[in-house]
Design an enzyme around this catalytic site. Structure first.
Site, PDB file in Angstrom:
ATOM      1  NE  ARG A  73      78.681  11.411  76.448  1.00 24.37           N
ATOM      2  CZ  ARG A  73      77.995  10.320  76.108  1.00 24.37           C
ATOM      3  NH1 ARG A  73      78.586   9.132  76.121  1.00 24.37           N
ATOM      4  NH2 ARG A  73      76.741  10.423  75.741  1.00 24.37           N
ATOM      5  CG  HIS A  77      76.819  11.941  81.035  1.00 24.44           C
ATOM      6  ND1 HIS A  77      76.438  10.883  80.245  1.00 24.44           N
ATOM      7  CD2 HIS A  77      76.906  13.000  80.193  1.00 24.44           C
ATOM      8  CE1 HIS A  77      76.308  11.296  78.985  1.00 24.44           C
ATOM      9  NE2 HIS A  77      76.595  12.559  78.932  1.00 24.44           N
ATOM     10  CG  ASN A 106      74.820   7.658  81.157  1.00 25.88           C
ATOM     11  OD1 ASN A 106      75.576   8.474  80.617  1.00 25.88           O
ATOM     12  ND2 ASN A 106      74.210   7.883  82.304  1.00 25.88           N
ATOM     13  CG  HIS A 205      81.009  17.423  71.977  1.00 23.47           C
ATOM     14  ND1 HIS A 205      79.711  17.505  71.561  1.00 23.47           N
ATOM     15  CD2 HIS A 205      80.968  16.732  73.148  1.00 23.47           C
ATOM     16  CE1 HIS A 205      78.912  16.894  72.432  1.00 23.47           C
ATOM     17  NE2 HIS A 205      79.652  16.430  73.419  1.00 23.47           N
TER      18      HIS A 205
HETATM   19  C1  HEM Z   1      75.650  20.569  75.123  1.00 24.92           C
HETATM   20  C2  HEM Z   1      75.010  19.439  75.251  1.00 24.92           C
HETATM   21  C3  HEM Z   1      75.614  18.106  74.969  1.00 24.92           C
HETATM   22  C4  HEM Z   1      75.067  17.122  74.218  1.00 24.92           C
HETATM   23  C5  HEM Z   1      73.722  17.162  73.510  1.00 24.92           C
HETATM   24  C6  HEM Z   1      76.000  16.027  74.192  1.00 24.92           C
HETATM   25  C7  HEM Z   1      75.792  14.823  73.540  1.00 24.92           C
HETATM   26  C8  HEM Z   1      76.769  13.883  73.307  1.00 24.92           C
HETATM   27  C9  HEM Z   1      76.606  12.711  72.500  1.00 24.92           C
HETATM   28  C10 HEM Z   1      75.308  12.297  71.810  1.00 24.92           C
HETATM   29  C11 HEM Z   1      77.797  12.067  72.467  1.00 24.92           C
HETATM   30  C12 HEM Z   1      78.111  10.775  71.704  1.00 24.92           C
HETATM   31  C13 HEM Z   1      77.649   9.574  72.488  1.00 24.92           C
HETATM   32  C14 HEM Z   1      77.704   8.291  71.684  1.00 24.92           C
HETATM   33  O1  HEM Z   1      77.498   8.316  70.488  1.00 24.92           O
HETATM   34  O2  HEM Z   1      77.968   7.231  72.286  1.00 24.92           O
HETATM   35  C15 HEM Z   1      78.710  12.827  73.266  1.00 24.92           C
HETATM   36  C16 HEM Z   1      80.033  12.493  73.472  1.00 24.92           C
HETATM   37  C17 HEM Z   1      80.888  13.209  74.288  1.00 24.92           C
HETATM   38  N1  HEM Z   1      80.538  14.275  75.096  1.00 24.92           N
HETATM   39 FE1  HEM Z   1      78.851  15.346  74.989  1.00 24.92          FE
HETATM   40  N2  HEM Z   1      77.097  16.371  74.935  1.00 24.92           N
HETATM   41  C18 HEM Z   1      76.911  17.632  75.434  1.00 24.92           C
HETATM   42  C19 HEM Z   1      77.756  18.314  76.274  1.00 24.92           C
HETATM   43  C20 HEM Z   1      78.946  17.833  76.762  1.00 24.92           C
HETATM   44  C21 HEM Z   1      79.724  18.411  77.823  1.00 24.92           C
HETATM   45  C22 HEM Z   1      79.309  19.640  78.623  1.00 24.92           C
HETATM   46  C23 HEM Z   1      80.833  17.648  77.977  1.00 24.92           C
HETATM   47  C24 HEM Z   1      81.959  17.775  78.960  1.00 24.92           C
HETATM   48  C25 HEM Z   1      82.277  18.883  79.598  1.00 24.92           C
HETATM   49  C26 HEM Z   1      80.760  16.590  76.987  1.00 24.92           C
HETATM   50  C27 HEM Z   1      81.732  15.661  76.733  1.00 24.92           C
HETATM   51  C28 HEM Z   1      81.656  14.688  75.771  1.00 24.92           C
HETATM   52  C29 HEM Z   1      82.785  13.892  75.338  1.00 24.92           C
HETATM   53  C30 HEM Z   1      84.227  14.087  75.777  1.00 24.92           C
HETATM   54  C31 HEM Z   1      82.293  12.940  74.429  1.00 24.92           C
HETATM   55  C32 HEM Z   1      83.082  11.806  73.746  1.00 24.92           C
HETATM   56  C33 HEM Z   1      83.100  10.637  74.700  1.00 24.92           C
HETATM   57  C34 HEM Z   1      83.822   9.397  74.196  1.00 24.92           C
HETATM   58  O3  HEM Z   1      84.456   9.407  73.149  1.00 24.92           O
HETATM   59  O4  HEM Z   1      83.719   8.372  74.912  1.00 24.92           O
HETATM   60  N3  HEM Z   1      79.586  16.716  76.296  1.00 24.92           N
HETATM   61  N4  HEM Z   1      78.057  13.922  73.793  1.00 24.92           N
END
Ligand code: HEM
Length: 338
Positions: A73, A77, A106, A205
């Site tokens: 992630r 970012h 973040n 995700h």
């Molecule tokens: C399409 C639009 C996207 C949105 C709206 C989005 C939003 C989010 C949100 C809200 C979270 C949870 C954060 C939290 O609750 O602390 C999250 C987690 C995550 N996102 Fe996304 N994301 C998007 C795209 C992506 C992309 C493109 C990637 C990587 C290529 C990605 C990888 C991840 C990963 C791996 C997590 C889990 C991180 C962890 O467990 O520490 N996301 N994302």
């Protein structure tokens, strides 16, 4: 022109080509597409870089599988805010500098910085002042996916690190959990990424966790497009009102820590955790469909297809470069400019 020699004409032509290249740079919302990245960029100057990063990541993921998700992630970012330039890694330095770590997406959420620090320290010990933090993060993200059981791809290298960062740019460029499909498509299009790239990249995700604060509305009656049993289960962890903001749920309940296509199967059952996830399938609910429904179904049934498209889209995302003129360097410490 008429009096120009053949070599003069060549120089002139080269200059004109360069001009076109420079004016194309910065075409995607102030972000350009990197030229000159190469998988062999450090072949002579730091041949150990890939194995060093891989071994640090292997240890980190063995200790905490979620760490793979968190580092992946971080790369997203990084790349979405002025290109993949390590800007997300810069610490605030009050009173003069406020970086991206405090941005909405973040703050209290982004993690994995210590793992990037550890990889960078080992890389510095092997080859001083050679490999950028942005490249360390690009490699670490690739390794994270593979270590969690996913696909892999050759990482093109040669990025440089920004000397500064912008919290406002992070707030403006990173999509949020209640985004609509239309807004997600626009956010990715602004980076030169297609609808297919967006849906494939969202497959990240398939690993990791989200906090209650990001899905409270969705499981407490705010969303038509949600599986009722799934929502009821999540309400125990994330009740209406306040409290429990930091409680974590897996983004892919089927296989939370495996990088596979389970995320897409969950979407077809209306079991996406975030509103933005579920927007990719039957957007809005109530019998409406999404332009991405067919692709989501395809990925849900064909893990190899998802793996290929994900790898391709990660390379594309990794090519996003800072806008022309951004001051860059190879940072020695990922948390601060040299
Ligand atoms: C399409 C639009 C996207 C949105 C709206 C989005 C939003 C989010 C949100 C809200 C979270 C949870 C954060 C939290 O609750 O602390 C999250 C987690 C995550 N996102 Fe996304 N994301 C998007 C795209 C992506 C992309 C493109 C990637 C990587 C290529 C990605 C990888 C991840 C990963 C791996 C997590 C889990 C991180 C962890 O467990 O520490 N996301 N994302």
């Amino acid at each position: 022109m008429a009096a120009m020699s053949a070599s003069g004409r060549r120089v002139f032509l080269l200059g004109a080509l360069l001009l076109v290249a420079v004016s194309c740079h910065g075409g995607f919302g102030g972000v350009g597409v990197a030229e000159g990245l190469s998988t062999r960029y450090y072949a002579k100057t730091c041949p150990a870089v890939e194995s060093v990063v891989r071994s640090v990541m292997a240890r980190a993921v063995a200790a905490d599988r979620r760490m793979g998700a968190s580092v992946l992630r971080l790369f997203f970012h990084d790349c979405f805010v002025n290109g993949c330039d390590g800007s997300v890694l810069l610490d605030d330095a009050p009173p003069g500098f406020t970086g991206e770590k405090g941005a909405g997406a973040n703050a209290g959420s982004a993690r994995g910085f210590e793992v990037v620090d550890a990889a960078k320290a080992r890389v510095e010990a092997a080859c001083r002042a050679t490999v950028s933090c942005a490249d360390v993060l690009a490699l670490a993200a690739r390794d994270a996916v593979a270590l969690l059981g996913g696909t892999t791809w050759p990482v093109r290298l040669g990025r440089k690190d920004a000397r500064t960062a912008s919290q406002a740019a992070a707030n403006g460029n990173l999509p949020g959990p209640v985004s609509s499909l239309t807004s997600l498509l626009a956010t990715f299009a602004a980076k030169g990424l297609s609808a297919r790239d967006m849906t494939a990249l969202s497959g990240a995700h398939t690993v990791g966790r989200a906090r209650c604060a990001t899905f409270r509305g969705r499981v407490n009656g705010g969303d038509a497009n949600v599986n009722a049993t799934f929502a009821a289960q999540l309400r125990r962890l994330c009740p209406a009102g306040t409290g429990g903001d930091g409680n974590l749920a897996p983004l892919d309940a089927e296989t939370p820590d495996v990088f596979d296509n389970g995320y897409f199967r969950e979407l077809t059952k209306q079991r996406g955790l975030l509103h933005s996830d579920q927007e990719l399938f039957a957007a809005g609910g109530g019998g409406r469909s999404s332009s991405q429904d067919a692709l989501v179904r395809k990925y849900a049934g064909n893990g190899a297809k998802f793996a290929r498209d994900f790898a391709k889209a990660m390379v594309k995302m990794g090519n996003l470069a800072p806008a022309a003129g951004t001051p860059v360097e190879v940072r020695l410490n990922c948390r601060k400019p040299n």
